[in-house]
Design a protein around this motif. Structure first.
Motif, PDB file in Angstrom:
ATOM      1  N   LEU A   3      -6.920   0.058   2.239  1.00  0.00           N
ATOM      2  CA  LEU A   3      -6.045  -1.110   2.242  1.00  0.00           C
ATOM      3  C   LEU A   3      -6.836  -2.295   1.715  1.00  0.00           C
ATOM      4  O   LEU A   3      -7.926  -2.579   2.199  1.00  0.00           O
ATOM      5  N   ASP A   4      -6.302  -2.957   0.703  1.00  0.00           N
ATOM      6  CA  ASP A   4      -6.891  -4.190   0.180  1.00  0.00           C
ATOM      7  C   ASP A   4      -5.943  -5.312   0.572  1.00  0.00           C
ATOM      8  O   ASP A   4      -4.851  -5.442   0.031  1.00  0.00           O
ATOM      9  N   THR A  51      -7.436  -0.339  10.758  1.00  0.00           N
ATOM     10  CA  THR A  51      -8.790  -0.215  11.299  1.00  0.00           C
ATOM     11  C   THR A  51      -9.818  -0.522  10.217  1.00  0.00           C
ATOM     12  O   THR A  51      -9.477  -0.680   9.054  1.00  0.00           O
ATOM     13  N   ASP A  52     -11.073  -0.534  10.629  1.00  0.00           N
ATOM     14  CA  ASP A  52     -12.220  -0.619   9.716  1.00  0.00           C
ATOM     15  C   ASP A  52     -12.161  -1.797   8.758  1.00  0.00           C
ATOM     16  O   ASP A  52     -12.607  -1.696   7.620  1.00  0.00           O
ATOM     17  N   GLY A  53     -11.630  -2.920   9.231  1.00  0.00           N
ATOM     18  CA  GLY A  53     -11.597  -4.120   8.413  1.00  0.00           C
ATOM     19  C   GLY A  53     -12.896  -4.892   8.535  1.00  0.00           C
ATOM     20  O   GLY A  53     -13.874  -4.405   9.112  1.00  0.00           O
ATOM     21  N   PRO A  54     -12.931  -6.116   7.988  1.00  0.00           N
ATOM     22  CA  PRO A  54     -14.123  -6.954   8.111  1.00  0.00           C
ATOM     23  C   PRO A  54     -14.508  -7.152   9.576  1.00  0.00           C
ATOM     24  O   PRO A  54     -13.688  -6.974  10.479  1.00  0.00           O
ATOM     25  N   PHE A  96       0.848  -1.179   0.000  1.00  0.00           N
ATOM     26  CA  PHE A  96       0.000   0.000   0.000  1.00  0.00           C
ATOM     27  C   PHE A  96       0.889   1.237   0.000  1.00  0.00           C
ATOM     28  O   PHE A  96       2.059   1.173   0.340  1.00  0.00           O
ATOM     29  N   THR A  97       0.308   2.350  -0.401  1.00  0.00           N
ATOM     30  CA  THR A  97       0.995   3.626  -0.376  1.00  0.00           C
ATOM     31  C   THR A  97       0.171   4.569   0.479  1.00  0.00           C
ATOM     32  O   THR A  97      -1.032   4.705   0.269  1.00  0.00           O
TER      33      THR A  97
END
Length: 93
Positions: A19-20, A42-45, A8-9
């Motif tokens: 972010l993938d 943060t804020d993932g699945p 990621f950048t």
């Protein structure tokens, strides 16, 4: 053992970036805490934990210490220490 690579950048100023992570969407932000680089995911699945990673390189550049903290507080923090070894010469040389 399964190893994953995530690229990621993102600027190192605390800005949240997408972010993938192998098809799992989340957010990541980075900043410096002194000489340590902090990476907050943060804020993932729903099953994903909010984690903070703090990477610190020793002044001599021979040891990298990575502190992993689950911010939900359910687990004890973990620390990994990587030590650079002197290069060895090939057998017979």
């Amino acid at each position: 053992m399964l190893f994953r690579s995530v690229r990621f950048t993102c600027p190192v100023d605390g800005t949240q970036c997408k972010l993938d992570e192998n098809g799992h969407q989340a957010k990541v932000s980075l900043w410096y805490d002194g000489s340590a680089l902090v990476v907050l995911k943060t804020d993932g699945p729903k099953e994903d934990e909010t984690t903070e990673r703090k990477l610190e390189l020793s002044p001599d550049g021979k040891t990298l210490t990575v502190h992993f903290t689950n911010l939900a507080g359910n687990d004890k923090p973990e620390t990994l220490v990587f030590t650079k070894e002197a290069a060895s010469s090939a057998p017979g040389q």
